[in-house]
Design an enzyme around this catalytic site. Structure first.
Site, PDB file in Angstrom:
ATOM      1  N   ARG A 176     -35.539  50.819  39.817  1.00 13.62           N
ATOM      2  CA  ARG A 176     -36.957  50.473  39.689  1.00 13.62           C
ATOM      3  C   ARG A 176     -37.355  50.331  38.221  1.00 13.62           C
ATOM      4  O   ARG A 176     -38.156  49.458  37.853  1.00 13.62           O
ATOM      5  CB  ARG A 176     -37.818  51.544  40.363  1.00 13.62           C
ATOM      6  CG  ARG A 176     -39.316  51.248  40.326  1.00 13.62           C
ATOM      7  CD  ARG A 176     -40.097  52.301  41.086  1.00 13.62           C
ATOM      8  NE  ARG A 176     -39.712  52.315  42.492  1.00 13.62           N
ATOM      9  CZ  ARG A 176     -39.977  53.303  43.333  1.00 13.62           C
ATOM     10  NH1 ARG A 176     -40.615  54.378  42.897  1.00 13.62           N
ATOM     11  NH2 ARG A 176     -39.606  53.232  44.584  1.00 13.62           N
ATOM     12  N   HIS A 202     -39.202  47.018  36.809  1.00  9.97           N
ATOM     13  CA  HIS A 202     -40.529  47.070  36.195  1.00  9.97           C
ATOM     14  C   HIS A 202     -40.492  46.699  34.714  1.00  9.97           C
ATOM     15  O   HIS A 202     -41.517  46.286  34.164  1.00  9.97           O
ATOM     16  CB  HIS A 202     -41.139  48.463  36.385  1.00  9.97           C
ATOM     17  CG  HIS A 202     -41.671  48.686  37.766  1.00  9.97           C
ATOM     18  ND1 HIS A 202     -42.879  49.289  38.021  1.00  9.97           N
ATOM     19  CD2 HIS A 202     -41.160  48.383  38.985  1.00  9.97           C
ATOM     20  CE1 HIS A 202     -43.089  49.348  39.332  1.00  9.97           C
ATOM     21  NE2 HIS A 202     -42.048  48.814  39.934  1.00  9.97           N
ATOM     22  N   ASN A 228     -47.035  52.011  37.355  1.00  8.14           N
ATOM     23  CA  ASN A 228     -45.917  52.826  36.869  1.00  8.14           C
ATOM     24  C   ASN A 228     -46.196  54.324  36.869  1.00  8.14           C
ATOM     25  O   ASN A 228     -45.269  55.131  36.855  1.00  8.14           O
ATOM     26  CB  ASN A 228     -45.527  52.392  35.454  1.00  8.14           C
ATOM     27  CG  ASN A 228     -44.952  50.985  35.410  1.00  8.14           C
ATOM     28  OD1 ASN A 228     -44.353  50.531  36.373  1.00  8.14           O
ATOM     29  ND2 ASN A 228     -45.153  50.292  34.295  1.00  8.14           N
ATOM     30  N   HIS A 253     -35.320  48.643  48.397  1.00  8.83           N
ATOM     31  CA  HIS A 253     -36.008  49.753  49.060  1.00  8.83           C
ATOM     32  C   HIS A 253     -35.157  50.401  50.142  1.00  8.83           C
ATOM     33  O   HIS A 253     -35.640  51.249  50.882  1.00  8.83           O
ATOM     34  CB  HIS A 253     -37.337  49.280  49.641  1.00  8.83           C
ATOM     35  CG  HIS A 253     -38.385  49.033  48.603  1.00  8.83           C
ATOM     36  ND1 HIS A 253     -39.609  48.466  48.877  1.00  8.83           N
ATOM     37  CD2 HIS A 253     -38.384  49.279  47.267  1.00  8.83           C
ATOM     38  CE1 HIS A 253     -40.317  48.372  47.760  1.00  8.83           C
ATOM     39  NE2 HIS A 253     -39.598  48.861  46.775  1.00  8.83           N
TER      40      HIS A 253
END
Length: 332
Positions: free
Chosen positions: A66, A70, A95, A194
């Site tokens: 992740r 991001h 975040n 995910h």
């Protein structure tokens, strides 16, 4: 002939300067062998640190993945998410209490600075750590392309506005992917990340209500009831697995979950159950394909990760630098 760390660093800098001033030179191309000469031990260092972190907490593999995602969606893959300061991306709404793993990156960078100072960028550390996080979770190996430069400043507003949200319709998420050069297939493939990790109640509680009959009809009723029990009375930061079938294993189970209305986030379930045209034409078919063919998912996931990891930096970013400390720009 062997060179000291300082000599190697000076040679690398000389090559960079030559590239910048030579007309037609291509210095922005990423390659899988970028550090083979300048810092060949980079893979061992990253692998060992990620393995140790995941042995202590298996969830860390998902967190490092992740972190890379991001980072790349804001100003390209420039390590800007690691920077501290008032405009830090790590404090942007998408975040906060979500992106983690900064200490693992710090530990890797410290080891690399001892081994080959001033050579490996923080952005490359994040990309490599994500790759090993996937691999050690049971996912595919893919060649991580390297040679990124670190950005000089963060972009908190860019993170607030540019990162896909679990509350958005699929069409909006597809557009945000398109804005950075990724397509609808990449949306479905990278959402498959995910299959590992956890999410906070605040990100899916809008799908829950006090009665089964009024819960989101695209969410399995039993799952909705269990989630309601988890989230009721809390501050929204309680967490549960994104993949209810195999939460710590990188596999195709995520897509099976969507077929049975067990996608945790509305942005996940929307890939299969949404009523938008883009769902009917593309995302639903891809979900069905990956639910049956794990090898195809693994292959396409690696390709999409390489594609995401190559999102270019904006022209305004300049040449960047190799940060010595991932949390702050180098002193001038």
């Amino acid at each position: 002939m062997e060179y000291s760390h300082r000599s190697r660093f000076l040679l690398v800098c000389s090559v960079l300067v030559l590239c910048l001033v030579t007309q037609g030179a291509r210095c922005d191309e990423l390659t899988s062998d970028f550090y083979d000469w300048s810092c060949p031990g980079v893979y061992d260092v990253v692998q060992q640190q990620v393995f140790a972190a995941m042995r202590e907490e298996p969830r860390m593999g998902a967190s490092l993945l992740r972190l890379h995602f991001h980072d790349c969606f804001v100003n390209g893959c420039d390590g800007s998410i690691l920077l501290d300061g008032a405009d830090a991306e790590k404090f942007a709404l998408p975040n906060q209490n979500s992106v983690r793993g900064y200490e693992v990156i710090d530990a890797i960078k410290a080891d690399l600075e001892n081994m080959c100072p001033g050579v490996v960028s923080c952005a490359d550390v994040v990309a490599l750590a994500a790759g090993y996080g996937v691999l050690f979770s049971g996912g595919p190996y893919y060649d991580v392309l390297l040679g990124r430069r670190d950005g000089l400043k963060a972009n908190q507003s860019g993170a607030d506005n540019g990162l896909p949200s679990p509350f958005e319709p699929i069409s909006s998420i597809v557009q945000k992917f398109a804005d950075v050069g990724l397509d609808t297939k990449d949306v479905v493939v990278l959402s498959g990340a995910h299959t590992i990790g956890r999410s906070r109640c605040v990100l899916f509680s809008d799908r829950l209500t006090s009665t089964k009959s009024s819960a989101d009809p695209t969410l399995d009723a039993t799952m909705a009831a269990n989630l309601q029990k988890l989230c009721t009375g809390g501050d929204g930061n309680q967490t549960t697995a994104l993949d209810v079938g195999s939460p710590d294993v990188f596999d195709k189970q995520y897509y099976h979950n969507l077929l049975s209305k067990k996608g945790l986030l509305s942005s996940d379930q929307g890939l299969f159950s949404g009523n938008e045209d883009v769902v009917a034409s593309t995302t639903k078919a891809l979900v069905e394909t990956y639910s049956e063919d794990g090898e195809q998912f693994f292959s396409d996931f690696g390709a999409s990760m390489v594609k995401m990891g190559s999102i270019p930096l904006p022209e305004s970013a300049g040449a960047g630098e190799i940060r010595c400390n991932c949390r702050v720009p180098n002193p001038k």
